[in-house]
Design an enzyme around this catalytic site. Structure first.
Site, mmCIF file in Angstrom:
data_model
loop_
_atom_site.group_PDB
_atom_site.id
_atom_site.type_symbol
_atom_site.label_atom_id
_atom_site.label_comp_id
_atom_site.label_asym_id
_atom_site.label_seq_id
_atom_site.Cartn_x
_atom_site.Cartn_y
_atom_site.Cartn_z
ATOM 1 N N ASP A 52 0.858 -1.211 -0.094
ATOM 2 C CA ASP A 52 -0.138 -0.175 0.009
ATOM 3 C C ASP A 52 0.871 1.260 0.021
ATOM 4 O OD1 ASP A 52 -2.099 -1.734 0.389
ATOM 5 O OD2 ASP A 52 -2.993 -0.759 2.078
ATOM 6 N N ASP A 53 0.163 2.317 -0.225
ATOM 7 C CA ASP A 53 0.682 3.755 -0.022
ATOM 8 C C ASP A 53 1.491 4.280 -1.269
ATOM 9 O OD1 ASP A 53 -1.108 3.445 1.966
ATOM 10 O OD2 ASP A 53 0.574 3.948 3.467
ATOM 11 N N HIS A 102 -5.953 2.946 -3.921
ATOM 12 C CA HIS A 102 -5.984 3.215 -2.447
ATOM 13 C C HIS A 102 -6.403 4.874 -2.197
ATOM 14 C CE1 HIS A 102 -5.001 2.119 1.456
ATOM 15 N NE2 HIS A 102 -4.060 2.539 1.713
ATOM 16 N N HIS A 152 -5.675 9.453 0.323
ATOM 17 C CA HIS A 152 -5.446 8.634 1.532
ATOM 18 C C HIS A 152 -6.149 9.083 2.835
ATOM 19 C CE1 HIS A 152 -3.564 5.712 4.409
ATOM 20 N NE2 HIS A 152 -3.248 5.165 3.546
ATOM 21 N N TYR A 175 -6.685 2.933 5.861
ATOM 22 C CA TYR A 175 -6.939 2.660 7.520
ATOM 23 C C TYR A 175 -7.869 1.361 7.634
ATOM 24 C CZ TYR A 175 -5.042 7.313 7.270
ATOM 25 O OH TYR A 175 -4.404 8.559 7.005
ATOM 26 N N HIS A 177 3.658 -2.126 3.366
ATOM 27 C CA HIS A 177 3.638 -0.706 2.715
ATOM 28 C C HIS A 177 4.895 -0.455 2.086
ATOM 29 C CE1 HIS A 177 0.578 -0.591 5.818
ATOM 30 N NE2 HIS A 177 -0.031 0.322 5.122
#
Ligand code: NI
Length: 204
Positions: A23-24, A73, A77, A114, A164
């Site tokens: 992710d991210d 995603h 965020h 989250y 991540h």
């Protein structure tokens, strides 16, 4: 070496599959991660942040070209449960546009930041909202040995594992993790491969 090879269908009802998810990103460590995954012919799923895609479209192109699955995603965020319906739709639409501009496809999967979800958020898209079954806590403990221990202790056939790729400690953990999990007989698949191309509307 994993038995997964790009393009070959994998039957995760019979094979011992695991879905590694990152992710991210995309970010400055993503290319190193791609090299580690390629060394084990591992496929993974990247839940990318739209504004990071807009800043690094080339990294996303390389990720997609290497055979990995790309999921959304959101654009920036946020905790989607704190946004209006319009705000949720805007976050998803902006991310879609950035991803389409980079690689020409609209992501089929969404991972809410989250893991924050409620019925109002879910009602804003028909796409599956994909959570995870193993949180490596790599975002909290920036320590490769700890990421390796947590993952190897928690993994089961069918696990969806949360990492991540914005943390160098996570990327540095991958060669050892891929080696251990390969030795245990795991095949590294995308989320869509894990669910036979038809992930349920809400995975976890
Ligand atoms: Ni995130």
């Amino acid at each position: 070496m994993s038995s997964a090879t790009a393009g070959k269908p994998v039957d995760c009802r019979r094979a011992k599959c695991v879905a590694l998810t990152f992710d991210d990103g995309p970010g400055v460590y993503t290319d190193a991660l791609l090299r580690h995954l390629a060394a084990y012919r591992a496929r993974a799923t990247f839940f990318v942040v739209g504004r990071n895609v807009a800043a690094n479209p080339g990294i996303l192109r390389r990720t997609y070209a290497a055979g990995h699955e790309i999921g959304s995603h959101t654009w920036s965020h946020p905790d989607l449960t704190r946004l209006s319906a319009l705000g949720v739709r805007s976050e998803l639409a902006r991310a879609d546009r950035a991803i389409r501009a980079a690689i020409g496809i609209t992501p089929k999967l969404v991972r809410p930041p989250y893991g924050a979800l409620n019925a109002a958020v879910r009602s804003q898209t028909a796409r599956p909202m994909v959570l995870w079954s193993v949180d490596t806590l790599d975002w909290r403990f920036r320590n490769s040995a700890r990421v390796i221990r947590k993952t190897t202790a928690s993994v089961r056939p069918g696990s969806v594992i949360l990492f991540h790729d914005i943390h160098p400690s996570t990327v540095a953990a991958m060669p050892a993790l891929l080696k251990v999990l390969s030795k245990r007989g795991y095949t590294f698949v995308t989320v869509s491969q894990l669910y036979g191309g038809r992930p349920p509307r809400l995975v976890y």
